[in-house]
Design a protein around this motif. Structure first.
Motif, PDB file in Angstrom:
ATOM      1  N   ASN A 190     113.091 -37.050 160.615  1.00 46.20           N
ATOM      2  CA  ASN A 190     113.575 -38.355 161.022  1.00 46.20           C
ATOM      3  C   ASN A 190     113.488 -39.416 159.716  1.00 46.20           C
ATOM      4  O   ASN A 190     114.362 -40.260 160.023  1.00 46.20           O
ATOM      5  CB  ASN A 190     112.454 -38.892 162.034  1.00 46.20           C
ATOM      6  N   ARG A 270     116.143 -43.628 154.888  1.00 49.19           N
ATOM      7  CA  ARG A 270     115.300 -44.092 155.994  1.00 49.19           C
ATOM      8  C   ARG A 270     113.733 -43.371 155.931  1.00 49.19           C
ATOM      9  O   ARG A 270     113.556 -42.197 155.646  1.00 49.19           O
ATOM     10  CB  ARG A 270     115.807 -43.489 157.340  1.00 49.19           C
ATOM     11  N   ARG A 272     109.712 -43.302 157.338  1.00 51.48           N
ATOM     12  CA  ARG A 272     109.051 -42.726 158.356  1.00 51.48           C
ATOM     13  C   ARG A 272     108.700 -43.853 159.291  1.00 51.48           C
ATOM     14  O   ARG A 272     108.542 -43.662 160.390  1.00 51.48           O
ATOM     15  CB  ARG A 272     107.486 -42.292 157.793  1.00 51.48           C
ATOM     16  N   ASP A 273     108.869 -45.219 158.896  1.00 53.76           N
ATOM     17  CA  ASP A 273     108.636 -46.373 159.679  1.00 53.76           C
ATOM     18  C   ASP A 273     109.844 -46.958 160.399  1.00 53.76           C
ATOM     19  O   ASP A 273     110.143 -47.940 160.894  1.00 53.76           O
ATOM     20  CB  ASP A 273     107.863 -47.530 159.205  1.00 53.76           C
ATOM     21  N   GLY A 274     111.184 -46.192 160.026  1.00 52.95           N
ATOM     22  CA  GLY A 274     112.312 -46.484 160.367  1.00 52.95           C
ATOM     23  C   GLY A 274     113.036 -47.541 159.635  1.00 52.95           C
ATOM     24  O   GLY A 274     114.092 -47.862 160.026  1.00 52.95           O
ATOM     25  N   THR A 289     115.376 -52.241 159.881  1.00 54.24           N
ATOM     26  CA  THR A 289     114.593 -51.308 160.420  1.00 54.24           C
ATOM     27  C   THR A 289     114.742 -51.186 161.989  1.00 54.24           C
ATOM     28  O   THR A 289     114.965 -52.227 162.791  1.00 54.24           O
ATOM     29  CB  THR A 289     112.954 -51.583 160.411  1.00 54.24           C
ATOM     30  N   ASP A 290     115.024 -49.947 162.360  1.00 54.12           N
ATOM     31  CA  ASP A 290     115.162 -49.534 163.628  1.00 54.12           C
ATOM     32  C   ASP A 290     114.491 -48.310 163.864  1.00 54.12           C
ATOM     33  O   ASP A 290     114.551 -47.200 163.309  1.00 54.12           O
ATOM     34  CB  ASP A 290     116.721 -49.348 163.700  1.00 54.12           C
ATOM     35  N   ARG A 291     113.838 -48.206 165.086  1.00 48.46           N
ATOM     36  CA  ARG A 291     112.961 -47.042 165.450  1.00 48.46           C
ATOM     37  C   ARG A 291     113.576 -46.493 166.615  1.00 48.46           C
ATOM     38  O   ARG A 291     112.718 -45.830 167.388  1.00 48.46           O
ATOM     39  CB  ARG A 291     111.542 -47.371 165.526  1.00 48.46           C
ATOM     40  N   ARG A 294     113.217 -41.366 167.244  1.00 51.95           N
ATOM     41  CA  ARG A 294     111.641 -41.057 166.479  1.00 51.95           C
ATOM     42  C   ARG A 294     111.627 -39.644 166.240  1.00 51.95           C
ATOM     43  O   ARG A 294     110.847 -38.775 165.724  1.00 51.95           O
ATOM     44  CB  ARG A 294     110.559 -41.353 167.770  1.00 51.95           C
TER      45      ARG A 294
END
Length: 321
Positions: A190, A270, A272-274, A289-291, A294
């Motif tokens: 991810n 990218r 781990r927090d997006g 930032t985009d999550r 996941r």
């Protein structure tokens, strides 16, 4: 109240560590294949970044440093903090051809090995869409175009042979392909770092629509992120494709276009927090930032929407959980 010498010690520590990080570009200039730092350099930089993060956490917790200064230091660290230590794919398309080696699979149109330019696709021109895909409620012309591009990509990247035949039939107008697609099916964490060297050459008829590339999820590559380049207005669009359709996450316009026959480096990271950063030739273009996604990704896709487009090399790195 914190003692003054403690604050000075912290500032001195940050200063010297920051100076060492600032010198990292020279240290990382000696790299292995595809611009990857050598293991020793990579480990040293990683250890330095971790030490800096410890100092920053202390400064933030004890309120020893101005928060704006903390933010600036974190931005500097972010340029050199590369947790993506596992190389998942590295290809310079040196296969004898004409088709690329596995895991690459051409799923629409043509992508052929060209010893001068890499993995190359030439699409002479496309016709502008007359209407939006069925079911869309978008009224803005650009949104309609993006929705259509997303639909084309989903149709182009089907994995089974029957879908390939249907897609190949649908994409041809007067016997000419209107887009081309290639994908590499492989697990991608991810959090990732993608480095792609691309080139675009002007066509005689002056029609260069652009390209899309990005990681996907699902066997049919029907969802994921896409970085879309629109040659007409020199714009980059970071898109999210899901079962709900196509959505724009962020956009940027480049000062100079990419259709100049020169190679250009696209770097997309990218964490781990997006948090994602996209750089073109080392210059920041998009930071957002985009999550939305996941889970790990299932592969990497490239789409030529129109033009003389080539991928010189691709390196994808990930993280180990």
């Amino acid at each position: 109240m914190m003692k003054a010498f403690e604050k000075r010690s912290l500032l001195l520590g940050l200063y010297f560590c920051s100076a060492m990080v600032a010198g990292a570009p020279h240290a990382m200039a000696q790299t292995g294949s595809f611009g990857q730092p050598t293991p020793d350099r990579n480990q040293s930089t990683r250890a330095l970044v971790e030490e800096l993060n410890v100092l920053l956490e202390k400064g933030e917790k004890d309120r020893l440093i101005d928060p704006w200064f903390l933010r600036d230091i974190r931005q500097v660290i972010g340029r050199y903090d590369r947790p993506w230590s596992e190389v998942l794919l590295s290809d310079d398309f040196s296969a004898r051809g004409p088709l690329p080696d596995a895991p690459w699979k051409v799923t629409a149109g043509e992508f052929l090995i060209d010893w001068r330019h890499g993995l190359r696709s030439v699409i002479e021109g496309t016709s502008a869409p007359q209407s939006a895909p069925s079911g869309t409620q978008d009224t803005d012309e650009k949104d309609v175009a993006k929705a259509l591009l997303g639909a084309l990509l989903q149709g182009a990247l089907q994995g089974d042979q029957s879908s390939n035949q249907a897609s190949d039939t649908q994409q041809r107008t007067a016997g000419q392909a209107t887009f081309a697609a290639v994908q590499a099916a492989l697990p991608i964490s991810n959090a990732f770092a993608i480095d792609v060297t691309i080139s675009l050459r002007p066509l005689a008829n002056g029609v260069e629509d652009g390209f899309e590339l990005g990681p996907y999820q699902g066997a049919n590559a029907s969802s994921g992120y896409r970085l879309s380049y629109v040659a007409q207005d020199r714009s980059l669009q970071l898109l999210k494709i899901s079962s709900r359709g196509v959505a724009t996450i962020d956009t940027a316009r480049l000062a100079a276009g990419l259709t100049d026959e020169q190679t250009h480096q696209v770097t997309w990271t990218r964490d781990r927090d997006g948090a994602m950063t996209i750089r073109i030739d080392g210059q920041d273009a998009i930071a957002v930032t985009d999550r939305s996604f996941r889970d790990p990704f299932d592969g990497f896709a490239v789409l030529n929407r129109g033009g003389d487009f080539a991928v010189r090399d691709v390196t994808i790195a990930g993280v180990t959980d």
